[in-house]
Enzyme design. Structure first.
Site, short mmCIF file in Angstrom:
data_model
loop_
_atom_site.label_atom_id
_atom_site.label_comp_id
_atom_site.label_asym_id
_atom_site.label_seq_id
_atom_site.Cartn_x
_atom_site.Cartn_y
_atom_site.Cartn_z
N SER A 128 23.29 -5.85 4.49
CA SER A 128 24.29 -5.24 5.37
C SER A 128 24.98 -6.28 6.25
O SER A 128 25.28 -6.03 7.43
CB SER A 128 23.67 -4.15 6.24
OG SER A 128 24.64 -3.25 6.70
N LYS A 157 30.54 -0.04 4.02
CA LYS A 157 30.51 -1.16 3.07
C LYS A 157 30.52 -0.72 1.61
O LYS A 157 30.71 -1.54 0.71
CB LYS A 157 29.30 -2.04 3.38
CG LYS A 157 29.47 -2.79 4.70
CD LYS A 157 28.18 -3.34 5.25
CE LYS A 157 28.45 -4.01 6.60
NZ LYS A 157 27.26 -4.20 7.41
N SER A 205 27.52 1.30 8.77
CA SER A 205 27.61 0.36 7.65
C SER A 205 27.74 1.02 6.28
O SER A 205 27.89 0.32 5.27
CB SER A 205 26.40 -0.57 7.63
OG SER A 205 26.52 -1.55 8.64
#
Length: 390
Positions: free
Chosen positions: A134, A82, A79
């Site tokens: 997230s 991102k 993640s």
């Protein structure tokens, strides 16, 4: 005869005391000299060890690398993807945009902010949900809104990566769920984070501990990044985990006007390793001003201008983190043209300053002109011609 022997004995005893005193003093001097020598020996900071597959510590302002370990090894990043998703959205979207959620953004695998079909939510709330919670569903919603489709948004992400200089990075999605062709390096991820941290809104989002979104349910977004609570001066940035990628962390911290970015990939001791990297950086490096913004550098001759010269100045503060042993060893090179042709505009970029340490480039800053210089008119040229004749 005995008197002579006594005299010699007394002299020997006296000399012995003198010699003993001299030796005592000599030993004292040896001890002092030894202490001075010990204290004068330079102490070199021990570089930290990390348990991850790769890691890097970078100073944000200059981009100087203070620690590196397998920084060019291609790895999945979960993640932490991102960071790029947020950067592309911030550069191409409007925070007040209202996004209508379609079915493709609902029920995405993994972390979620629990979007529901036909929900209307601002892009700002989606970004906070993306970075703090997230949310994979938030990533898909952002991609569809900004790019028109997820596929087109991915193209935007990869294009931005190349522009930043992250040449060993490839995105196949906006959230970081595993794909064999979805990868980066610690170095590339630090570059991407450095670029993102130049955006004020991105910095604000990263360091927010709690965001209350404008929703009827699931409105509270708590930041998962423990750096904000556990490390003094911590600024965020993003955590990530998948079974294949392992624990991935991008952290930032600021102390004494110096901001550091730490990246570790596939690291079971992710937070502790980042904190150790910060400790190492803040303990051993201090920012040194090479040039200040608008500081005069030199003047360049102008051809066919109403003024014969134009001053050039540093385009920004040129600050580099250095150890005590590195100070005084910096060499700067001014790269600028020998002359310029009029007209010249104020703020025109015409070169750069480069700083070198032990022959290695460790930073640069642009050079700018600091005034307008107009081109000579017809009358000026005639007068010049007459002056040359007479």
């Amino acid at each position: 005869m005995k008197e002579l022997e006594y005299a010699i004995l007394i002299m020997m005893m006296k000399n012995g005391v003198i010699i003993l005193n001299v030796l005592k003093k000599f030993n004292c001097y040896l001890i002092i000299i030894s202490m001075i020598l010990i204290l004068s020996v330079p102490v070199y900071a021990k570089s930290p060890n990390i348990s991850g597959a790769s890691g890097i510590l970078m100073e944000r302002n200059s981009g100087r690398i203070l620690y590196k370990n397998n920084i060019n090894k291609k790895l999945p990043m979960a993640s932490t993807t991102k960071i790029m998703t947020a950067l592309v959205a911030l550069e191409n979207g409007n925070l007040d945009d209202i996004v209508k959620i379609d079915k493709n953004s609902v029920g995405v695998e993994g972390s979620s902010i629990y979007l529901y079909k036909r929900e209307k939510i601002s892009l700002e709330d989606l970004l906070y949900g993306l970075m703090l919670r997230s949310g994979n569903d938030s990533a898909v919603a952002i991609a569809n809104h900004i790019g028109g489709s997820v596929d087109n948004f991915i193209k935007m992400m990869n294009k931005k990566a190349k522009k930043i200089g992250a040449y060993k990075t490839n995105f196949t999605n906006p959230h970081g769920l595993h794909n064999n062709n979805h990868y980066t390096t610690a170095y590339d991820l630090a570059l991407i984070t450095r670029a993102a941290m130049k955006n004020k809104k991105f910095r604000d989002i990263c360091k927010t501990k709690l965001w209350v979104s404008n929703r009827e349910k699931n409105k509270y977004f708590y930041n998962k990044n423990k750096t904000l609570w556990q490390y003094g001066g911590g600024d965020g940035v993003k955590i990530g985990y998948t079974r294949v990628a392992g624990r991935c962390l991008v952290s930032s911290a600021t102390k004494d006007n110096m901001q550091l970015i730490a990246v570790v990939l596939n690291d079971y001791s992710w937070f502790n390793d980042c904190y150790n990297l910060f400790d190492y950086g803040f303990k051993n490096y201090t920012p040194m001003v090479i040039y200040s913004q608008d500081q005069y550098i030199r003047s360049i001759p102008i051809c066919n201008g109403k003024k014969g010269y134009v001053p050039i100045v540093a385009g920004k503060d040129f600050i580099i983190p250095l150890t005590d042993g590195e100070k005084g060893k910096i060499k700067t090179i001014i790269k600028s043209p020998e002359n310029l042709n009029a007209p010249v505009s104020k703020g025109q970029k015409i070169g750069k300053i480069e700083a070198y340490l032990n022959g290695n480039l460790i930073g640069s800053a642009p050079l700018l002109t600091n005034r307008d210089i107009k081109e000579k008119g017809t009358f000026d040229k005639i007068m010049d011609y007459i002056k040359n004749i007479f």
